[in-house]
Write a protein that holds these residues in place. Structure first.
Motif, PDB file in Angstrom:
ATOM      1  N   GLY A 176       0.814  -1.207   0.000  1.00 34.71           N
ATOM      2  CA  GLY A 176       0.000   0.000   0.000  1.00 34.71           C
ATOM      3  C   GLY A 176       0.851   1.261   0.000  1.00 34.71           C
ATOM      4  N   THR A 177       1.925   1.254   0.779  1.00 31.45           N
ATOM      5  CA  THR A 177       2.825   2.404   0.806  1.00 31.45           C
ATOM      6  C   THR A 177       3.508   2.603  -0.542  1.00 31.45           C
ATOM      7  OG1 THR A 177       3.211   2.008   3.157  1.00 31.45           O
ATOM      8  CG2 THR A 177       4.784   3.422   2.009  1.00 31.45           C
ATOM      9  N   ILE A 178       3.957   1.514  -1.148  1.00 32.80           N
ATOM     10  CA  ILE A 178       4.616   1.610  -2.455  1.00 32.80           C
ATOM     11  C   ILE A 178       3.633   2.097  -3.515  1.00 32.80           C
ATOM     12  CG2 ILE A 178       5.649   0.222  -4.297  1.00 32.80           C
ATOM     13  CD1 ILE A 178       7.036  -1.369  -2.096  1.00 32.80           C
ATOM     14  N   ASN A 179       2.397   1.621  -3.480  1.00 33.90           N
ATOM     15  CA  ASN A 179       1.409   2.077  -4.458  1.00 33.90           C
ATOM     16  C   ASN A 179       1.115   3.566  -4.302  1.00 33.90           C
ATOM     17  OD1 ASN A 179       0.952  -0.180  -6.015  1.00 33.90           O
ATOM     18  ND2 ASN A 179      -0.601  -0.981  -4.656  1.00 33.90           N
ATOM     19  N   ILE A 180       1.059   4.051  -3.075  1.00 34.08           N
ATOM     20  CA  ILE A 180       0.828   5.483  -2.872  1.00 34.08           C
ATOM     21  C   ILE A 180       2.015   6.295  -3.383  1.00 34.08           C
ATOM     22  CG2 ILE A 180       0.629   7.259  -1.081  1.00 34.08           C
ATOM     23  CD1 ILE A 180      -1.258   5.392   0.397  1.00 34.08           C
ATOM     24  N   ILE A 181       3.229   5.815  -3.144  1.00 33.45           N
ATOM     25  CA  ILE A 181       4.413   6.524  -3.648  1.00 33.45           C
ATOM     26  C   ILE A 181       4.421   6.541  -5.171  1.00 33.45           C
ATOM     27  CG2 ILE A 181       6.930   6.407  -3.809  1.00 33.45           C
ATOM     28  CD1 ILE A 181       6.886   5.408  -0.885  1.00 33.45           C
ATOM     29  N   TYR A 182       4.127   5.405  -5.809  1.00 33.70           N
ATOM     30  CA  TYR A 182       4.055   5.365  -7.272  1.00 33.70           C
ATOM     31  C   TYR A 182       2.922   6.250  -7.793  1.00 33.70           C
ATOM     32  CZ  TYR A 182       7.443   1.612  -8.062  1.00 33.70           C
ATOM     33  OH  TYR A 182       8.578   0.867  -8.159  1.00 33.70           O
ATOM     34  N   GLY A 183       1.810   6.285  -7.083  1.00 36.11           N
ATOM     35  CA  GLY A 183       0.694   7.135  -7.499  1.00 36.11           C
ATOM     36  C   GLY A 183       1.052   8.605  -7.451  1.00 36.11           C
ATOM     37  N   ILE A 184       1.754   9.012  -6.400  1.00 36.09           N
ATOM     38  CA  ILE A 184       2.190  10.410  -6.320  1.00 36.09           C
ATOM     39  C   ILE A 184       3.201  10.712  -7.413  1.00 36.09           C
ATOM     40  CG2 ILE A 184       3.465  12.048  -4.875  1.00 36.09           C
ATOM     41  CD1 ILE A 184       2.127  10.689  -2.449  1.00 36.09           C
ATOM     42  N   TRP A 230      -4.073   8.375  -9.730  1.00 32.23           N
ATOM     43  CA  TRP A 230      -5.191   8.354  -8.787  1.00 32.23           C
ATOM     44  C   TRP A 230      -5.647   6.943  -8.472  1.00 32.23           C
ATOM     45  CZ3 TRP A 230      -5.970  11.919  -5.537  1.00 32.23           C
ATOM     46  CH2 TRP A 230      -5.692  13.241  -5.851  1.00 32.23           C
ATOM     47  N   VAL A 231      -5.628   6.060  -9.461  1.00 26.99           N
ATOM     48  CA  VAL A 231      -6.007   4.666  -9.221  1.00 26.99           C
ATOM     49  C   VAL A 231      -5.019   4.019  -8.247  1.00 26.99           C
ATOM     50  CG1 VAL A 231      -6.166   2.397 -10.319  1.00 26.99           C
ATOM     51  CG2 VAL A 231      -7.265   4.363 -11.368  1.00 26.99           C
ATOM     52  N   LEU A 232      -3.721   4.295  -8.424  1.00 30.73           N
ATOM     53  CA  LEU A 232      -2.727   3.733  -7.516  1.00 30.73           C
ATOM     54  C   LEU A 232      -2.858   4.286  -6.105  1.00 30.73           C
ATOM     55  CD1 LEU A 232       0.461   3.591  -9.756  1.00 30.73           C
ATOM     56  CD2 LEU A 232      -0.839   1.681  -8.835  1.00 30.73           C
ATOM     57  N   ILE A 233      -3.194   5.558  -5.971  1.00 34.89           N
ATOM     58  CA  ILE A 233      -3.374   6.144  -4.644  1.00 34.89           C
ATOM     59  C   ILE A 233      -4.580   5.530  -3.938  1.00 34.89           C
ATOM     60  CG2 ILE A 233      -3.990   8.276  -3.439  1.00 34.89           C
ATOM     61  CD1 ILE A 233      -2.127   9.746  -5.361  1.00 34.89           C
TER      62      ILE A 233
END
Length: 127
Positions: A18-26, A51-54
């Motif tokens: 989840g943390t990695i997906n938020i970082i990639y989303g940003i 936005w989908v990744l966040i």
């Protein structure tokens, strides 16, 4: 209770993913240079993918934190988050890192299995 250790491991994996997906989303929202050259997007553009990744990362973080408290809500959200992560990994398999996508898919399947077997009682062997 059977599977308590596996569920804790699944919660840790969900928090990391989840943390990695938020970082990639940003990074995708900021038009970072990690998404360049021959990159093809399944979604319409890089902003949508960000936005989908966040949102996916937020779902996975919610499931991970809720699993630590032992709620059924955490199991449901964890299965949903891991399933969506597995689908996302399969959709990105044709990119520049297909082995990374396969590894993420395998981890997501392991998380779903770990949460599915959680809570089944261990039976004492008959004497």
């Amino acid at each position: 209770m059977r599977g308590a250790g596996r569920a804790t491991f699944a919660a840790v994996l969900l928090l990391i993913v989840g943390t990695i997906n938020i970082i990639y989303g940003i990074g995708a929202l900021d038009n970072a240079n990690i998404f360049v050259n021959d990159t093809r997007f399944i979604l319409t553009n890089l902003n949508t993918m960000g936005w989908v990744l966040i949102v996916l990362g937020a779902i996975q973080l919610t499931g991970g934190f809720s699993l630590f408290s032992g709620n059924t809500y955490g199991r449901v959200i964890g299965v949903i988050g891991a399933s969506l992560g597995a689908i996302g990994a399969l959709l990105s398999i044709g990119g520049s890192n297909p082995w990374w996508s396969l590894a993420v898919f395998a981890l997501c399947v392991y998380i779903v299995h770990g949460l599915a077997v959680l809570g089944q009682d261990e039976r004492a062997p008959a004497t």
